[in-house]
Design a protein around this motif. Structure first.
Motif, PDB file in Angstrom:
ATOM      1  N   GLY A  16       0.814  -1.215   0.000  1.00 14.30           N
ATOM      2  CA  GLY A  16       0.000   0.000   0.000  1.00 14.30           C
ATOM      3  C   GLY A  16       0.839   1.252   0.000  1.00 14.30           C
ATOM      4  O   GLY A  16       0.559   2.219  -0.729  1.00 14.30           O
ATOM      5  N   MET A  17       1.903   1.243   0.798  1.00 16.57           N
ATOM      6  CA  MET A  17       2.794   2.412   0.852  1.00 16.57           C
ATOM      7  C   MET A  17       3.507   2.613  -0.487  1.00 16.57           C
ATOM      8  O   MET A  17       3.692   3.749  -0.934  1.00 16.57           O
ATOM      9  CB  MET A  17       3.814   2.238   1.983  1.00 16.57           C
ATOM     10  CG  MET A  17       3.179   2.232   3.362  1.00 16.57           C
ATOM     11  SD  MET A  17       4.352   1.843   4.671  1.00 16.57           S
ATOM     12  CE  MET A  17       4.647   3.465   5.323  1.00 16.57           C
TER      13      MET A  17
ATOM     14  N   GLY B 124       4.918   8.262 -10.491  1.00 13.40           N
ATOM     15  CA  GLY B 124       5.385   6.979 -11.004  1.00 13.40           C
ATOM     16  C   GLY B 124       6.728   6.543 -10.473  1.00 13.40           C
ATOM     17  O   GLY B 124       7.203   5.455 -10.810  1.00 13.40           O
ATOM     18  N   GLN B 125       7.349   7.357  -9.646  1.00 13.20           N
ATOM     19  CA  GLN B 125       8.658   7.005  -9.086  1.00 13.20           C
ATOM     20  C   GLN B 125       8.474   5.981  -7.963  1.00 13.20           C
ATOM     21  O   GLN B 125       7.640   6.152  -7.076  1.00 13.20           O
ATOM     22  CB  GLN B 125       9.346   8.256  -8.536  1.00 13.20           C
ATOM     23  CG  GLN B 125      10.716   7.998  -7.929  1.00 13.20           C
ATOM     24  CD  GLN B 125      11.296   9.262  -7.307  1.00 13.20           C
ATOM     25  OE1 GLN B 125      10.729  10.337  -7.457  1.00 13.20           O
ATOM     26  NE2 GLN B 125      12.404   9.121  -6.620  1.00 13.20           N
ATOM     27  N   PHE B 126       9.256   4.883  -7.991  1.00 16.03           N
ATOM     28  CA  PHE B 126       9.168   3.853  -6.955  1.00 16.03           C
ATOM     29  C   PHE B 126      10.071   4.233  -5.798  1.00 16.03           C
ATOM     30  O   PHE B 126      11.178   4.740  -5.999  1.00 16.03           O
ATOM     31  CB  PHE B 126       9.573   2.487  -7.522  1.00 16.03           C
ATOM     32  CG  PHE B 126       9.178   1.333  -6.644  1.00 16.03           C
ATOM     33  CD1 PHE B 126       7.876   0.874  -6.621  1.00 16.03           C
ATOM     34  CD2 PHE B 126      10.123   0.725  -5.831  1.00 16.03           C
ATOM     35  CE1 PHE B 126       7.505  -0.191  -5.807  1.00 16.03           C
ATOM     36  CE2 PHE B 126       9.764  -0.333  -5.012  1.00 16.03           C
ATOM     37  CZ  PHE B 126       8.450  -0.794  -5.005  1.00 16.03           C
ATOM     38  N   PRO B 127       9.626   4.013  -4.558  1.00 14.77           N
ATOM     39  CA  PRO B 127      10.449   4.400  -3.405  1.00 14.77           C
ATOM     40  C   PRO B 127      11.691   3.526  -3.273  1.00 14.77           C
ATOM     41  O   PRO B 127      11.711   2.396  -3.770  1.00 14.77           O
ATOM     42  CB  PRO B 127       9.508   4.187  -2.214  1.00 14.77           C
ATOM     43  CG  PRO B 127       8.532   3.167  -2.681  1.00 14.77           C
ATOM     44  CD  PRO B 127       8.352   3.412  -4.148  1.00 14.77           C
ATOM     45  N   PRO B 128      12.727   4.024  -2.589  1.00 13.05           N
ATOM     46  CA  PRO B 128      13.910   3.184  -2.330  1.00 13.05           C
ATOM     47  C   PRO B 128      13.493   1.911  -1.585  1.00 13.05           C
ATOM     48  O   PRO B 128      12.787   1.989  -0.583  1.00 13.05           O
ATOM     49  CB  PRO B 128      14.795   4.078  -1.453  1.00 13.05           C
ATOM     50  CG  PRO B 128      14.315   5.478  -1.701  1.00 13.05           C
ATOM     51  CD  PRO B 128      12.862   5.370  -2.028  1.00 13.05           C
TER      52      PRO B 128
ATOM     53  N   LEU C 239      10.495   8.952   6.336  1.00 11.61           N
ATOM     54  CA  LEU C 239       9.155   8.447   6.048  1.00 11.61           C
ATOM     55  C   LEU C 239       8.226   9.617   5.741  1.00 11.61           C
ATOM     56  O   LEU C 239       7.945  10.423   6.616  1.00 11.61           O
ATOM     57  CB  LEU C 239       8.613   7.658   7.243  1.00 11.61           C
ATOM     58  CG  LEU C 239       7.164   7.165   7.166  1.00 11.61           C
ATOM     59  CD1 LEU C 239       6.953   6.293   5.944  1.00 11.61           C
ATOM     60  CD2 LEU C 239       6.785   6.420   8.422  1.00 11.61           C
ATOM     61  N   PRO C 240       7.768   9.746   4.476  1.00 10.58           N
ATOM     62  CA  PRO C 240       6.847  10.843   4.145  1.00 10.58           C
ATOM     63  C   PRO C 240       5.535  10.712   4.919  1.00 10.58           C
ATOM     64  O   PRO C 240       4.985   9.619   5.040  1.00 10.58           O
ATOM     65  CB  PRO C 240       6.612  10.677   2.632  1.00 10.58           C
ATOM     66  CG  PRO C 240       7.715   9.795   2.162  1.00 10.58           C
ATOM     67  CD  PRO C 240       8.071   8.919   3.311  1.00 10.58           C
ATOM     68  N   SER C 241       5.028  11.821   5.420  1.00  8.98           N
ATOM     69  CA  SER C 241       3.804  11.782   6.246  1.00  8.98           C
ATOM     70  C   SER C 241       2.603  11.255   5.451  1.00  8.98           C
ATOM     71  O   SER C 241       1.703  10.653   6.016  1.00  8.98           O
ATOM     72  CB  SER C 241       3.492  13.179   6.797  1.00  8.98           C
ATOM     73  OG  SER C 241       3.294  14.095   5.739  1.00  8.98           O
ATOM     74  N   GLN C 242       2.607  11.435   4.135  1.00  9.16           N
ATOM     75  CA  GLN C 242       1.468  10.959   3.330  1.00  9.16           C
ATOM     76  C   GLN C 242       1.409   9.437   3.252  1.00  9.16           C
ATOM     77  O   GLN C 242       0.402   8.865   2.877  1.00  9.16           O
ATOM     78  CB  GLN C 242       1.555  11.509   1.893  1.00  9.16           C
ATOM     79  CG  GLN C 242       1.595  13.006   1.802  1.00  9.16           C
ATOM     80  CD  GLN C 242       3.030  13.491   1.628  1.00  9.16           C
ATOM     81  OE1 GLN C 242       3.953  12.978   2.234  1.00  9.16           O
ATOM     82  NE2 GLN C 242       3.199  14.507   0.794  1.00  9.16           N
ATOM     83  N   LEU C 243       2.534   8.768   3.579  1.00 13.54           N
ATOM     84  CA  LEU C 243       2.570   7.320   3.465  1.00 13.54           C
ATOM     85  C   LEU C 243       2.174   6.614   4.740  1.00 13.54           C
ATOM     86  O   LEU C 243       2.096   5.399   4.775  1.00 13.54           O
ATOM     87  CB  LEU C 243       3.990   6.845   3.108  1.00 13.54           C
ATOM     88  CG  LEU C 243       4.544   7.204   1.750  1.00 13.54           C
ATOM     89  CD1 LEU C 243       5.801   6.443   1.492  1.00 13.54           C
ATOM     90  CD2 LEU C 243       3.538   6.930   0.662  1.00 13.54           C
ATOM     91  N   VAL C 244       1.943   7.367   5.796  1.00 12.47           N
ATOM     92  CA  VAL C 244       1.682   6.753   7.088  1.00 12.47           C
ATOM     93  C   VAL C 244       0.240   6.272   7.111  1.00 12.47           C
ATOM     94  O   VAL C 244      -0.663   7.028   7.433  1.00 12.47           O
ATOM     95  CB  VAL C 244       1.983   7.728   8.236  1.00 12.47           C
ATOM     96  CG1 VAL C 244       1.839   7.026   9.570  1.00 12.47           C
ATOM     97  CG2 VAL C 244       3.382   8.283   8.087  1.00 12.47           C
TER      98      VAL C 244
END
Length: 197
Positions: A81-82, A92-96, A189-194
């Motif tokens: 989900g994150m 479209g960029q995938f996180p590390p 950790l970006p706050s939008q991903l929490v």
């Protein structure tokens, strides 16, 4: 800035992932607490998680009474989900990858803390307004929080009729959450991903 369709997608993903992870973790914690699985609320958790959990148990066995497959399933869904939300937010960029794995673990720990936080608050309020309630949800919350609160009572001095174990538990959870917030900031950790926090 995200368009309306992206915002709707983010809302739906966040809601469904958070709710399903919550259900999986509640099932795991109730198993750890040896709760009554004939309770209709608990039965709902079992039926909602069995389609994914039963096949996973064939691959990941339990360890010392701990249902590892539940934890792994919750972590996989949380992390997926994150990853989807990050991809939508950042064009479209995938996180590390390593960061993503760590973000998923932190989100799972935070969700567990929130389960106990809100469960204890609800139990305390209900002990004032409906102390003899036999509602299945109330019984489930008592069974969930009982082992934690009983451990705290064992190390606390006897206060007579005054039970301070819920207060101690809530303070301990909030202290842990402070450290969790600083740890989340340290690994970007970006706050939008929490999800579900």
């Amino acid at each position: 800035m995200a368009g309306p369709f992206t915002e709707v997608a983010l809302l739906l993903i966040n809601t469904f992932v958070s709710l399903y992870v919550l259900i999986i973790l509640l099932r795991f914690l109730l198993q750890m607490a040896r709760a009554d699985f004939y309770n209709p609320v608990t039965q709902f958790f079992v039926k909602a998680t069995n389609p994914l959990l039963v096949p996973l148990r064939r691959i990941i066995p339990g360890l010392g009474g701990i249902d590892l497959s539940s934890l792994v399933l919750a972590w996989i869904i949380q992390t997926a989900g994150m990853a989807i939300i990050f991809t939508l937010l950042y064009g479209g960029q995938f996180p590390p990858f390593l960061y993503l794995l760590g973000w998923g673990v932190l989100a799972i720990i935070q969700t567990v803390l929130n389960i106990y936080l809100f469960s204890i608050i609800i139990i305390v309020i209900l002990s004032w307004v409906a102390p003899q309630s036999y509602n299945p949800a109330v019984l489930m919350l008592n069974q969930l929080t009982g082992p934690l609160l009983s451990k705290i009572r064992k190390v606390m001095p006897d206060m007579g009729m005054l039970d301070l174990s819920p207060l101690i538990a809530l303070l301990a959870i909030q202290v842990i959450e402070i450290f969790m917030r600083h740890l989340a900031a340290s690994i970007s950790l970006p706050s939008q991903l929490v999800l579900g926090l």
